[in-house]
Design an enzyme around this catalytic site. Sequence first.
Site, mmCIF file in Angstrom:
data_model
loop_
_atom_site.group_PDB
_atom_site.id
_atom_site.type_symbol
_atom_site.label_atom_id
_atom_site.label_comp_id
_atom_site.label_asym_id
_atom_site.label_seq_id
_atom_site.Cartn_x
_atom_site.Cartn_y
_atom_site.Cartn_z
ATOM 1 N N GLU D 50 60.382 -8.786 25.702
ATOM 2 C CA GLU D 50 61.182 -7.689 26.248
ATOM 3 C C GLU D 50 61.514 -7.841 27.728
ATOM 4 O OE1 GLU D 50 59.026 -4.120 25.447
ATOM 5 O OE2 GLU D 50 57.222 -4.853 26.372
ATOM 6 N N THR D 51 60.841 -8.733 28.405
ATOM 7 C CA THR D 51 61.234 -8.990 29.793
ATOM 8 C C THR D 51 62.601 -9.675 29.862
ATOM 9 O OG1 THR D 51 60.488 -10.002 31.852
ATOM 10 C CG2 THR D 51 59.948 -11.163 29.845
#
Lengths: 304, 304, 259, 259
Positions: D50-51
């Site tokens: 998700e980064t």
Amino acid sequence: MSKLLSMTEAIRRYVPDGASVALGLALEPCIPFAAGHEIIRQGRRDLTLIGPISDILFDQLIGAGCVAKIQAAWVGNVSEGLGHCYRRATEQALPRSIVTEDHSNFTIGLALRAASLGAPYIPTRSLLGSDLPRKNPTFLQASSPFDGSPLLLVPALQPDVTILHVQRSDEDGNAHLWGSLGICQEAMLAARQVIIVAEEIVPREVITSDPNRVIGPSYKVCAVVHEPWGAHPSAVQGYYDRDHQFYHEYHTRTRTPEGFQQWLDEWVLGLKTRQEYMAKLGPARQGALGVKEHRYAAPVDYGY
Amino acid sequence: MSKLLSMTEAIRRYVPDGASVALGLALEPCIPFAAGHEIIRQGRRDLTLIGPISDILFDQLIGAGCVAKIQAAWVGNVSEGLGHCYRRATEQALPRSIVTEDHSNFTIGLALRAASLGAPYIPTRSLLGSDLPRKNPTFLQASSPFDGSPLLLVPALQPDVTILHVQRSDEDGNAHLWGSLGICQEAMLAARQVIIVAEEIVPREVITSDPNRVIGPSYKVCAVVHEPWGAHPSAVQGYYDRDHQFYHEYHTRTRTPEGFQQWLDEWVLGLKTRQEYMAKLGPARQGALGVKEHRYAAPVDYGY
Amino acid sequence: MEYTPRELMVVCAARQIRDGERVFVGMRLPLLAFALAKRTHAPNCVGIFETGLIRDTPARELLYTMGDAPNICGALWATSTINVIGLMAAGEIELGFIGGAEIDRYGNLNTSLIGNWQQPRVRLPGSGGGADIASLAQRLAIIMPHERHRLRERVDFVTSPGYGYPDEQGPAGVAWRQRVGLPRGGPAVLITTLAVFTFDPTTGEALLQSYHPGSSIEQVQEQTGWPLRLAPDCAETVPPTPEELRVIRECDPHGVWTS
Amino acid sequence: MEYTPRELMVVCAARQIRDGERVFVGMRLPLLAFALAKRTHAPNCVGIFETGLIRDTPARELLYTMGDAPNICGALWATSTINVIGLMAAGEIELGFIGGAEIDRYGNLNTSLIGNWQQPRVRLPGSGGGADIASLAQRLAIIMPHERHRLRERVDFVTSPGYGYPDEQGPAGVAWRQRVGLPRGGPAVLITTLAVFTFDPTTGEALLQSYHPGSSIEQVQEQTGWPLRLAPDCAETVPPTPEELRVIRECDPHGVWTS
């Protein structure tokens, strides 16, 4: 026109009491700790903090009493778990009560993206059935005008100021950021003003040699701060690694209010500048975190 | 896993009759002319073309009778003005009638952006009061559920296939694009499948050395075509300049259906491959368009 | 000093740019106007291009399209189209330039079609970013050839909204833009080959602000499809200065856009 | 061969990943599960973080956070968080991993707060990307320590929706997800320190699929806050193979996440 300012001056001018401040936007790396510590030293109050997964900088600002409201997806210590100051504030109103408007990583990104597009909101199907929309009063549940299906409308969110830590910038705020991006660009585009904190200040030509790598429009930048190691203990790709041990020590030492106060005195209040902080950290630790192996991007030719 | 295919094979497999195809997404540069010409040679029919400002590739596909519908912001010849084939199709149904769903550059970008976010639509205040929303039946006008203000809802648009011309790609479709970006990324993320046409095929390590420059996820890529000069007469930053004269000649020669047919025979139907096209263009013209002065991006270190 | 009508139009366009402003630059003449303003009275203006570029210096070579390689080199940012139009949607762009095939007395522009919507007599290329600029910029500057069939009482199709029309709910002008939900903006100026018009924001009507040297109010009227209203200070257009002409000719030495 | 409970959890998690799948990888144990699957039965799986990262190879060093420098190097794409969660919102991610502080029999997860909403007894960090993964992935795998106070009849707050609850409009399960408007998905598996649960999509209820070696159905029931329902083929969890353990220990030689 140079926008170079000391961190002290940048925070004094552009982060007033009551401001909404987006920071820690690349998720775990590039967290502007130096800026946060200066906010604490200047005793700023009633801030709204905006971020995705936020690491211990949010916890520190909360513990120091700077914060009235949180609009974020996660507040804690990413590699260790809970944030003790966040718990004390929300459970016991220590040092003060704070309001939390909980987001997910997607909705906080969509809220900033909406602002960046001048859109009043962006609809999503994420979080339907979750209690988050019931607890966060900024969300609206509605039916799609196209097919009647349920939607969550995420309203645009415009930070007063976004603080970004980047690898390099020119004096005007044209800045290169690489590695993990998180929601940095969305937060820069959404913000009224932007403070750039840079590992290096470089000539304009370095930045314009690669305009695709620029994070956003420099006309939004109100201050550029040259602050090497300003993101420690978080990582800056190409400059230094994450100091996992620092997060562990923070987690252990801040279990009590007294422990937090001692930690704060030692690492923030008792130090005037980032230079003092780095001297305290010491060259051995810096060396251990520094780049061991360079990995350069393949050449790119913009010629014609 | 290598996805390398000849242009012939890539178009045969992934651009069937009736497909919706997004192309020409960087606006004036990096237009996949080689792909478009192969679509014409294979006699594809009933396509829907999706794009922002579209240059003469749309005009050619329309003139060749491949197109049933246009969803775009502008169709013509950017440096010369009107597109004669587009006019004949819309005014006289020559060679066939086409449906046009007119967008602006912003709304076509928002439509693809919405699809890329899994959002059913994105609301905007652009185009309110314009006749475009009245003519394009995909738009919906509605009131904001937050404050009742008028909004234009731009529904998500998912191309069956997006064709992107890029500077370099590996065999798996991990691709670097630089220079003018337009709505390339939005169209890649929105698409069901993507065809990458690359000036150069490079080892995977060249691409992964700079993951921030990658245009999108290679798992969406169904074919990679190595086609040097495949974007001529449009420009590819770092490879060749725009051939303005070619656009002028096209404009002049295609005023009549007969003129267009002659042009098409000469530059598309009479040539089997891009190699034959380039041989016809000749080395002198290639030389004149080639890079005169290299301008390399400043080094970037991803090391740690 | 001799000059062409287009050179004068570039000068008039450049004069619309105030120092420090963020300007959404269109194709052709606005590209030159941006370069001219930048090198004369507005050294701190910033240019935004819908291909996804921001520049604070003019490109070092003549541009045929805004996506040409020389426009990328030296750019402050090269990003997605929706990122830069998004800035305009958020209200951050002071001035936008567009052209058009037809315009009417309320500044509504048509670049879509002439005649019947379903079976047009002439199909024009469409909006491009024009409708966005007309909708979202704080001020709009329009550049067009001045011909009677182009300056009409009412256009066949409103691609780029100006000040709308009077209707049962109220007048044209800023009030109309608010009625339909546009967030700001409206035409500030129409620059033609014969004249410069400004607009009355309360009625939305074009006012003849100046007629170019060699033209006259009568000649402008003859080529305009609505009865002219004059601005109180209507006068002859101030001609280009030698310095302005020198800069334009440096930028476009072969007169590609200005001859 | 000896192994720790967490090593077994990593093995169970890795077995959820099918070859060629796109997997939204969470922090800690899922990072190891992705690496393990990649090196054993699912060499063509792709990891999404998700980064803003996509990788098809595990990072060459142990990760403390998904944004660590070794996770960037060798990534196929490093982009904005909303670009990758957007892919999941569009339905392109087959499997997502999340953890939680509390879960209930319908697979609803709580990572927000315990006690009263306005004055919680324990404030937890919140959703992060968890609620998005639970909402948008095609299948959800949940990893948690197995303690009676964590596996509750009903959680105090639904951060990440599982199969909801029965209500006047219908049952829990896939029907509930459709009712509230979720586009797809739902928990496929809950992996704990004691057991593995699957879910009955028509009722939304957790089914004990297997109990780990050394545990038993009785012991699992003792530590579970709802009356167990057993899967028809409930059995002992297949223990890690020596090869699986070897790979895990190569990835986490000091047992940072697995001790």
